[in-house]
Design an enzyme around this catalytic site. Structure first.
Site, PDB file in Angstrom:
ATOM      1  N   HIS A 177      -4.048  -1.517  -7.038  1.00 54.84           N
ATOM      2  CA  HIS A 177      -3.250  -0.329  -7.329  1.00 54.84           C
ATOM      3  C   HIS A 177      -4.194   0.781  -7.791  1.00 54.84           C
ATOM      4  O   HIS A 177      -4.906   0.629  -8.780  1.00 54.84           O
ATOM      5  CB  HIS A 177      -2.208  -0.622  -8.418  1.00 54.84           C
ATOM      6  CG  HIS A 177      -1.083  -1.491  -7.927  1.00 54.84           C
ATOM      7  ND1 HIS A 177      -0.077  -1.929  -8.744  1.00 54.84           N
ATOM      8  CD2 HIS A 177      -0.810  -1.979  -6.701  1.00 54.84           C
ATOM      9  CE1 HIS A 177       0.771  -2.660  -8.036  1.00 54.84           C
ATOM     10  NE2 HIS A 177       0.336  -2.702  -6.801  1.00 54.84           N
ATOM     11  N   GLN A 230       1.859  -5.851  -3.268  1.00 47.70           N
ATOM     12  CA  GLN A 230       2.217  -5.936  -1.853  1.00 47.70           C
ATOM     13  C   GLN A 230       3.577  -5.272  -1.589  1.00 47.70           C
ATOM     14  O   GLN A 230       3.951  -4.361  -2.306  1.00 47.70           O
ATOM     15  CB  GLN A 230       2.179  -7.389  -1.362  1.00 47.70           C
ATOM     16  CG  GLN A 230       0.800  -7.998  -1.287  1.00 47.70           C
ATOM     17  CD  GLN A 230       0.448  -8.843  -2.486  1.00 47.70           C
ATOM     18  OE1 GLN A 230       1.278  -9.294  -3.230  1.00 47.70           O
ATOM     19  NE2 GLN A 230      -0.829  -9.047  -2.695  1.00 47.70           N
ATOM     20  N   ASP A 270       0.822  -1.218   0.000  1.00 47.15           N
ATOM     21  CA  ASP A 270       0.000   0.000   0.000  1.00 47.15           C
ATOM     22  C   ASP A 270       0.855   1.267   0.000  1.00 47.15           C
ATOM     23  O   ASP A 270       0.422   2.311   0.495  1.00 47.15           O
ATOM     24  CB  ASP A 270      -0.941   0.034   1.223  1.00 47.15           C
ATOM     25  CG  ASP A 270      -1.747  -1.244   1.380  1.00 47.15           C
ATOM     26  OD1 ASP A 270      -2.385  -1.638   0.392  1.00 47.15           O
ATOM     27  OD2 ASP A 270      -1.716  -1.840   2.463  1.00 47.15           O
TER      28      ASP A 270
END
Length: 424
Positions: free
Chosen positions: A41, A224, A13
């Protein structure tokens, strides 16, 4: 020739979607190398939000070709929905998106096993997205996975599926109390997927290797982040694949000597989703401030992210594990209103200062951050477009991060729009 890996250098994130979107303007090809539809995303263009789960962010640039590598596990429903969504927005996908025939498929039983396992674990659950990612990678490692190439031979596909379902239905029924799945309906569903997806299938390894030989530039995009890597993350609170830069070559089928640069993406603070140790987590008003100002809610699940101060121990670890050459720092603007900002320089455990990131999660859970307080700048940075436009205290903060990580900051994001970016 330029082959660049963009890797998340925290717990995911970090804002990789925007960074990949920005960089894609200058690349011929953008390839996703691992993960599945458990990662989102987010890219915002002219106030229009695009949340991509499987297709690389580069698809938003008309000139760029996009690739989904063999390291990605593909949910047919999620992929087809994403293609439809993009095409409904006038974005051409067919002829620009290529998918490895070696990529493994997420099957209905993977999703059921994922959610059933989390339910059974209760308070001890990992905090997965329930998208079937982990069980799909389990089958891949156990040599029971079903790949896209298997759909070409209906007899072989049905044979593999029946064998798997005999085992999975027994587990689902006897351990989790779930109803068994029907073979015939799954066969029909996936053969229809094969028909729809056929125009997108390529030998991705050959395609990318030829493109590199021709001098084309390639951007390799991970999902990730480093601390969620199954080998190098905060195990067992990790994802099921290798988001680190080393996973890029495996995930698309090119050699490591092709890589020319690794860029790490970090927030100006730290977040993580799900369970697991998080030394700099803020559970009070400061954490709520970061969550609110940074709109820290998962793009895939909507779950609130845990928030904390920038962790230089994590950052240095990520730089080492990935071989990071340069950094992109995102969400600097989230800190604009703070009077003071803290940065974790190191950890103390059992009275000792730790020099390296601990691999034992029990030790990490007991670590106390050692902070240094820096002055805030108390003024907006949204309109900054050059390094010199930033307030002096903001530059001081970023320079301190460079010193702690030993890595130069090349990109600074001060907002969600493409234009709200400083490139040094």
């Amino acid at each position: 020739m330029s082959v660049v890996i963009v890797v998340g250098a925290q717990w995911g994130d970090e804002g990789k979607g925007k960074i990949v979107d920005l960089l894609s303007e200058n690349f011929d090809m953008v390839a996703r190398y691992q993960g599945g539809a458990n990662a989102g995303h987010t890219v915002i263009i002219h106030d229009k939000k695009y949340v991509l789960h499987l297709i690389p962010s580069g698809i938003l640039h008309p000139h760029a070709e996009c690739v989904i590598g063999n390291g990605v596990v593909i949910d047919p429903l999620a992929l087809l929905e994403e293609i439809r969504l993009l095409e409904s927005e006038g974005i051409k996908v067919q002829g620009r998106l290529w998918i490895s025939q070696k990529a493994h498929l997420i099957m209905p039983y993977h999703k059921l096993l994922d959610t059933a396992s989390e339910e059974k674990e209760g308070a001890q659950k990992i905090g997965t997205t329930g998208r079937g990612i982990g069980p799909a990678y389990v089958d891949k490692a156990d040599r029971k996975g079903i790949r896209i190439v298997d759909l070409l031979d209906r007899e072989l596909f049905e044979q593999k599926l029946r064998r798997n379902l005999t085992e999975k239905n027994e587990v689902l029924n006897k351990i989790y109390g779930k109803l068994p799945l029907d073979v015939e309906s799954i066969v029909r569903e996936y053969l229809e997927f094969d028909r729809l997806i056929d125009p997108y299938i390529k030998d991705v390894s050959v395609y990318l290797s030829n493109a590199i030989e021709e001098g084309k530039s390639v951007l390799l995009e991970g999902a990730q982040g480093t601390l969620l890597d199954v080998d190098h993350g905060t195990y067992p609170f990790v994802t099921s694949s290798n988001p680190v830069s080393g996973g890029a070559c495996i995930g698309v089928g090119i050699g490591p000597t092709r890589i020319t640069e690794v860029m790490g993406v970090m927030k100006a603070y730290t977040t993580r989703v799900g369970a697991g140790p998080f030394p700099t987590e803020l559970t009070g008003a400061e954490g709520e401030f970061l969550r609110r100002e940074g709109q820290e809610f998962g793009a895939t699940t909507g779950r609130p992210r845990r928030c904390g101060w920038f962790d230089a121990v994590v950052a240095r670890y990520a730089v080492r594990i990935n071989g990071i050459d340069s950094l992109a720092i995102t969400k600097l603007d989230v800190l604009d209103r703070l009077e003071h900002i803290q940065v974790c320089k190191g950890y103390r455990f059992d009275g000792k200062l730790l020099k390296e990131f601990p691999t034992d999660p029990r030790i990490l859970q007991g670590c106390e951050p050692e902070y240094q307080t820096l002055p805030g700048w108390r003024q907006p940075t949204h309109d900054a477009r050059r390094w010199e436009d930033l307030p002096a205290a903001a530059r001081q903060y970023l320079e301190f991060l460079e010193t702690l990580t030993g890595c130069a900051i090349k990109i600074v994001s001060v907002g969600s729009q493409r234009s709200q970016t400083i490139i040094r």
